[in-house]
Design an enzyme around this catalytic site. Sequence first.
Site, PDB file in Angstrom:
ATOM      1  N   MET A 107       7.003  89.621  36.629  1.00  0.00           N
ATOM      2  CA  MET A 107       6.535  88.243  36.777  1.00  0.00           C
ATOM      3  C   MET A 107       6.282  87.616  35.418  1.00  0.00           C
ATOM      4  SD  MET A 107       6.535  87.775  40.013  1.00  0.00           S
ATOM      5  CE  MET A 107       5.694  86.192  40.051  1.00  0.00           C
ATOM      6  N   ASN A 133      11.066  75.273  40.077  1.00  0.00           N
ATOM      7  CA  ASN A 133      10.993  74.487  38.847  1.00  0.00           C
ATOM      8  C   ASN A 133      12.312  74.484  38.074  1.00  0.00           C
ATOM      9  OD1 ASN A 133      10.174  73.109  36.607  1.00  0.00           O
ATOM     10  ND2 ASN A 133       8.666  74.614  35.928  1.00  0.00           N
ATOM     11  N   GLU A 192       2.130  76.483  40.467  1.00  0.00           N
ATOM     12  CA  GLU A 192       1.025  75.572  40.150  1.00  0.00           C
ATOM     13  C   GLU A 192       0.265  76.030  38.901  1.00  0.00           C
ATOM     14  OE1 GLU A 192       2.285  75.026  44.252  1.00  0.00           O
ATOM     15  OE2 GLU A 192       1.737  76.815  43.111  1.00  0.00           O
TER      16      GLU A 192
END
Length: 421
Positions: free
Chosen positions: A308, A334, A59
């Site tokens: 990350m 995604n 998000e």
Amino acid sequence: MRYIYTLAMFLVTPLLVLRLLARGVRSRPYHRRWPERFGFFDAPGFSGSLWVHAVSVGEVNAAEPMIKALRRDYPNAPLVITTVTPTGTARVHQLFGDSVFHVYLPYDLPYSVGRFLKKIRPRLALIVETEIWPNLYFACRRRGIPLMIVNARLSERSLRGYKPLRALLRSALRCVSVIAAQSRTDAARYRLLGADPQQILVIGNMKFDMPIPNGAVAEGAAMREHWGARRPVWIAASTHEGEELAVLEAHLQVLKRLPDALLLLAPRHPERFRVVEHAVRSLGFTTATRSVDRVPSPSHQVCVIDAMGQLMPFFAASDVAFVGGSLVPIGGHNVLEPAALSVPVLVGPYTFNFEEITASLIHQGGAARVPGGDRLGPEMLQLLLDTGRRERMGQAAQQVFERERGAVQRIMQLIDAQLQE
């Protein structure tokens, strides 16, 4: 119904605290800043903030272009970003540093929510994707804070899960000024959940507007030169427990035909990095990691990406991308990141989190679906052997990505209208 819901939230609060402690055993960031989850933090001392809530990494990535547009168009407005997970928090700091005020979203308890809103004093709330918290929504309405759900999506699975609370959620959704849905399907599901049809607009997916990081393509090309420019390379991105074994078995099949092939393996959650690395080594693969080796050498068969927010250069360096969360019923992740870089995409059977995007990519020839883990190896090998098919799929994927852009501009127009009102 709301009183029953609130009572239930109070009753499960001790379990929530125990869960935080248990998660903290595996991931230290869960131990830190836990009072924020009850609305306890130092007030930043501003008012009239623009507040964006993005639950986790996906998000935050989706909201990145919108947040940058807010900073550009409203440079004097304090910007608050809330997340729920430490990985989401890390991504916020990586993207925006100290230019935004970050705090964890409190649990949906009336006093926690009240403390939170009193301290950040927003003039607009922007909820990204699917976060419906009744007490939070009612508190925003009571304080006159306009509330928008942007990039709104609602899977069939979530719709079924919300069914017992539908009456409560219908009331909560009536506190929302605008629901900017990703697709017609998402809009229809919000209507079924009880949202006023007049609130709902189909805007498109903000993830199509995500920027390609500066230097990602060049960094990917440099990595390819380091490990061998002609070497077959594929990436398994955002994998979950139950997927890595299928990915590694697929790579064994690939290596039988293409012995110099390289697998880039990126687990979704940081607490699983070491576990996955151990599994790879125990199966006898010569293994590199991002944290130690930075870039795999020509002798490595697998590289575990234990970092990350660094996938884009690795996507750029890959011939084919498998996007995880799709071989197990997580719902997929995604597919647009590899598509933006003209990299063909493979997914498993479970893609309900990105239903229409994945379907569009498959329909246009930019992606393909494997029915299960046992078919990942043969399909991956076929693609790695067929340069022409890879190029056609990559071009089709990139065309879909470019065609769908523009959602952020449309959302900014809605935001401008809300703030003018």
